[in-house]
Design an enzyme around this catalytic site. Structure first.
Site, PDB file in Angstrom:
ATOM      1  N   THR A 184      66.473  67.858  19.788  1.00  0.00           N
ATOM      2  CA  THR A 184      67.546  66.882  19.932  1.00  0.00           C
ATOM      3  C   THR A 184      66.950  65.509  19.690  1.00  0.00           C
ATOM      4  O   THR A 184      65.858  65.218  20.175  1.00  0.00           O
ATOM      5  CB  THR A 184      68.188  66.997  21.333  1.00  0.00           C
ATOM      6  OG1 THR A 184      69.172  65.983  21.460  1.00  0.00           O
ATOM      7  CG2 THR A 184      67.194  66.866  22.469  1.00  0.00           C
ATOM      8  N   GLU A 328      70.723  70.378  25.330  1.00  0.00           N
ATOM      9  CA  GLU A 328      69.993  70.830  26.520  1.00  0.00           C
ATOM     10  C   GLU A 328      70.800  71.820  27.363  1.00  0.00           C
ATOM     11  O   GLU A 328      70.312  72.330  28.350  1.00  0.00           O
ATOM     12  CB  GLU A 328      69.609  69.614  27.390  1.00  0.00           C
ATOM     13  CG  GLU A 328      68.526  68.732  26.772  1.00  0.00           C
ATOM     14  CD  GLU A 328      69.088  67.606  25.920  1.00  0.00           C
ATOM     15  OE1 GLU A 328      70.204  67.766  25.373  1.00  0.00           O
ATOM     16  OE2 GLU A 328      68.415  66.562  25.791  1.00  0.00           O
ATOM     17  N   LYS A 439      78.767  46.258  29.575  1.00  0.00           N
ATOM     18  CA  LYS A 439      78.822  45.673  30.910  1.00  0.00           C
ATOM     19  C   LYS A 439      79.227  44.209  30.799  1.00  0.00           C
ATOM     20  O   LYS A 439      78.455  43.384  30.342  1.00  0.00           O
ATOM     21  CB  LYS A 439      77.477  45.805  31.620  1.00  0.00           C
ATOM     22  CG  LYS A 439      77.609  45.562  33.108  1.00  0.00           C
ATOM     23  CD  LYS A 439      76.471  46.173  33.899  1.00  0.00           C
ATOM     24  CE  LYS A 439      76.856  46.311  35.355  1.00  0.00           C
ATOM     25  NZ  LYS A 439      75.796  46.865  36.170  1.00  0.00           N
ATOM     26  N   TRP A 444      82.205  47.541  34.061  1.00  0.00           N
ATOM     27  CA  TRP A 444      81.993  48.409  32.905  1.00  0.00           C
ATOM     28  C   TRP A 444      83.234  48.515  32.030  1.00  0.00           C
ATOM     29  O   TRP A 444      84.342  48.622  32.524  1.00  0.00           O
ATOM     30  CB  TRP A 444      81.611  49.814  33.368  1.00  0.00           C
ATOM     31  CG  TRP A 444      80.322  49.882  34.118  1.00  0.00           C
ATOM     32  CD1 TRP A 444      80.156  50.116  35.453  1.00  0.00           C
ATOM     33  CD2 TRP A 444      79.008  49.700  33.578  1.00  0.00           C
ATOM     34  NE1 TRP A 444      78.821  50.103  35.762  1.00  0.00           N
ATOM     35  CE2 TRP A 444      78.089  49.846  34.645  1.00  0.00           C
ATOM     36  CE3 TRP A 444      78.513  49.426  32.296  1.00  0.00           C
ATOM     37  CZ2 TRP A 444      76.709  49.733  34.479  1.00  0.00           C
ATOM     38  CZ3 TRP A 444      77.141  49.315  32.130  1.00  0.00           C
ATOM     39  CH2 TRP A 444      76.258  49.464  33.199  1.00  0.00           C
TER      40      TRP A 444
HETATM   41  P1  AMP Z   1      74.019  66.902  21.268  1.00  0.00           P
HETATM   42  O1  AMP Z   1      72.878  67.271  22.123  1.00  0.00           O
HETATM   43  O2  AMP Z   1      73.618  66.392  19.929  1.00  0.00           O
HETATM   44  O3  AMP Z   1      75.008  68.010  21.201  1.00  0.00           O
HETATM   45  O4  AMP Z   1      74.744  65.653  21.946  1.00  0.00           O
HETATM   46  C1  AMP Z   1      75.208  65.723  23.263  1.00  0.00           C
HETATM   47  C2  AMP Z   1      75.981  64.474  23.601  1.00  0.00           C
HETATM   48  O5  AMP Z   1      77.142  64.363  22.771  1.00  0.00           O
HETATM   49  C3  AMP Z   1      76.531  64.464  25.003  1.00  0.00           C
HETATM   50  O6  AMP Z   1      75.553  64.080  25.940  1.00  0.00           O
HETATM   51  C4  AMP Z   1      77.671  63.473  24.885  1.00  0.00           C
HETATM   52  O7  AMP Z   1      77.207  62.135  24.944  1.00  0.00           O
HETATM   53  C5  AMP Z   1      78.193  63.722  23.491  1.00  0.00           C
HETATM   54  N1  AMP Z   1      79.373  64.603  23.531  1.00  0.00           N
HETATM   55  C6  AMP Z   1      79.419  65.923  23.298  1.00  0.00           C
HETATM   56  N2  AMP Z   1      80.687  66.384  23.395  1.00  0.00           N
HETATM   57  C7  AMP Z   1      81.465  65.336  23.715  1.00  0.00           C
HETATM   58  C8  AMP Z   1      82.866  65.153  23.964  1.00  0.00           C
HETATM   59  N3  AMP Z   1      83.730  66.150  23.879  1.00  0.00           N
HETATM   60  N4  AMP Z   1      83.295  63.906  24.274  1.00  0.00           N
HETATM   61  C9  AMP Z   1      82.430  62.876  24.358  1.00  0.00           C
HETATM   62  N5  AMP Z   1      81.120  62.974  24.123  1.00  0.00           N
HETATM   63  C10 AMP Z   1      80.625  64.185  23.814  1.00  0.00           C
END
Ligand code: AMP
Length: 543
Positions: A184, A328, A439, A444
């Site tokens: 990641t 993760e 912020k 926020w």
């Molecule tokens: P990844 O590890 O590349 O799948 O990214 C994970 C991150 O994507 C999460 O920690 C969120 O910040 C964002 N994310 C995943 N799904 C959503 C969702 N449905 N709405 C908003 N953010 C999301």
């Protein structure tokens, strides 16, 4: 105590062995990089997985060795998933959209022994060849007839399989054996590896199949637009055979028209992917005046799905399930299927709930905490960092003690870096990544909230809100818009739209137009790039 239950280790190969017998009608349909459509049953994939394992044995691959892929969604990629994990090695999927530097770092860090590449990526590998480890074997995912001319010493996938026995004495692995590796890319530092086990993968597949049963059912045709190189395509290569659903693999063409044609031709019932992809499909549906025949459900996640998009699909009779998760977490953490009492609510309220990130899956616990780490109430208002715990969540990062040390809190919960509220029905609402929140004067502002509303303006194709420095308020929101047509929206009209839902002090101070938004390797808007692009931006009243 004596006389209890058996203890069979959970095994990834067991999923495919089961599917090949129990779901004889299901399998994988693939748009091949060679240009045609290929079909195989799960039983055929199981047999070819065995041939691959023999081939990898012959190449000297042993237990725990990493076999990497640089490939689109297709049946050969699927076979590698199973053949490699089944023999006790680790399938390491690499995201081809990463920078060359990150890719080389990952290959080195994972100590990959073999790299399996689609034809499309041969030029990329040639360009990087000088920097690749000398003993890395490169396998091209094609047959002899399509092998490219190259100065590199390339192996041919179909030749590796040819003539090998179609059964394999799959080892009886401990369920905690490592099976798959996915990096990641954080916003700072090197990418970090999440190392999935047989146990975590099978448990994830089971909970996903049970929870998302509208999509994952026998006879279903599921289109994973989410790539196999992004968190194992949200676990679909495991959950679909388990449920008896066929996978329709789209190959490299992911534009709205190509997806529409494929869905219509193959009778796709459910499609999974990030919001950006569905914007393209929505435009195509609007152009053709109806959705593809038989299309029932869209799974959307990876970033926040705008409400306007959700409503568009729902008005066409397509159920939208908005999910949240991360690399993760294997990755699915929550799903937005409405609970039974919610289905009786007025349509508007249902749509509002559907644009939240939904409820947790069995086996995933969630808590939100304040800056001191104290738990906050689940009242839909208190906002804090989201922590998760469960058997499908990492306990650290692969061969990275420094990052692993920081991953969990003192009670063993994993810090997601997302800032969220949770309401009294357990519905999660992601407000932002902690570093993307704005912020202003100590309060926020959620960029996701503002983006969601602005997306409803018909003159807006896509948008992003970022924080820019302000001498008085610390930070104020800047709105960046990609206009849909020639007529651009004005800041005033967008303020009017926003004022229906947000407070006046949360309104963006300025509006900028761009041709397109920068995306990260996983298709999310790169706020980091945008913040760099607009560094030192002068807000109108900031003097
Ligand atoms: P990844 O590890 O590349 O799948 O990214 C994970 C991150 O994507 C999460 O920690 C969120 O910040 C964002 N994310 C995943 N799904 C959503 C969702 N449905 N709405 C908003 N953010 C999301």
């Amino acid at each position: 105590m004596h006389g209890m239950m058996m203890n069979q280790p959970l095994s990834i190969m067991e999923i495919l062995r089961y599917a090949s017998g129990a779901h004889p009608g299901a399998g994988i349909v693939s748009v091949r990089t060679e240009g045609d459509i290929h079909r195989e049953t799960y039983a055929e994939a199981y047999a070819r997985g065995a041939q691959l394992a023999h081939g990898l044995d012959a190449l000297g691959i042993g237990r725990g060795d990493r076999v990497a892929t640089l490939a689109w969604n297709g049946y050969r990629h699927f076979e590698i998933y199973y053949g490699v994990s089944g023999m006790g090695a680790v399938c390491h999927t690499i995201n081809p959209r990463l920078s060359a530097e990150q890719m080389l770092y990952i290959i080195g860090h994972a100590e990959d022994k073999v790299l399996c590449v689609d034809l499309t990526f041969v030029p990329l590998i040639e360009a990087l060849s000088e920097h690749l480890p000398r003993n890395l074997k490169i396998v091209v995912l094609t047959d002899r007839a399509h092998m490219p001319d190259s100065r590199l010493d390339l192996l041919c996938y179909e030749e590796i399989l040819a003539g090998k026995p179609d059964t394999y004495d799959w080892p009886h692995l401990d369920e905690q054996t490592a099976a798959a590796l996915c990096y990641t890319s954080g916003t700072t530092g090197h990418p970090k590896g999440a190392l999935y086990t047989h146990r975590s993968t099978v448990m994830h597949a089971m909970t996903v199949a049970i929870t998302l049963n509208k999509s994952l059912k026998e006879g279903a045709k599921i289109l994973p637009v989410v790539p196999l190189f992004h968190v194992n395509a949200w676990g679909l290569p495991y959950a679909a055979p388990l449920a008896g659903a066929t996978l329709v693999m789209p190959g490299p063409k992911l534009d709205g028209a190509s997806l529409y044609d494929l869905m219509e031709a193959e009778g796709v019932t459910s499609a999974w992917g990030v919001p950006t992809v569905w914007m393209g499909l929505r435009a195509e549906i609007e152009k053709r005046g109806r959705p593809p025949k038989g299309f029932e459900q869209v799974m959307v996640g990876g970033s926040a799905a705008p409400r306007s998009m959700i409503e568009g699909f729902e008005k066409d009779g397509i159920d939208v399930c908005h999910a949240w998760g991360m690399t993760e977490m294997s990755p699915v953490g929550t799903h937005g299927q409405l609970s039974e009492p919610m289905k009786a609510l007025p349509w508007d309220e249902q749509m509002r709930l559907k644009s939240l990130q939904g409820r947790r899956l069995f086996g995933v616990e969630m808590k939100i905490v304040d800056e001191q780490g104290a738990p906050l109430p689940h009242d839909g208002t208190a906002m804090g960092e989201l922590f998760v715990r469960g058997n499908t969540v990492v306990s650290g990062y692969f061969n990275n003690p420094e990052a692993s040390d920081k991953a969990l809190d003192s009670e063993g919960w994993f810090g997601t870096g997302d800032v969220a509220t949770i309401n009294d029905h357990g519905f999660l609402s992601i407000q932002d990544r902690s570093k993307d929140l704005i912020k202003s004067g100590g309060e926020w502002i959620s960029s996701i909230d503002l983006e969601n509303i602005v997306m409803a303006c018909p003159k807006v194709a896509s948008c992003a809100v970022i924080a820019v420095a302000h001498p008085k308020w610390d930070e104020r929101p800047l709105l960046i818009v990609v206009p849909k047509g020639d007529e651009k929206p004005t800041l005033e009209e967008l303020h009017e739209l926003l004022l229906e839902s947000v407070a006046k002090w949360q309104l963006p101070d300025a509006l900028e137009f761009v041709q397109e938004l920068p995306l990260t390797a996983t298709g999310k808007v790169s706020k980091l790039t945008l913040r760099k692009q607009f560094e030192g931006y002068q807000l109108p009243d900031a003097d």
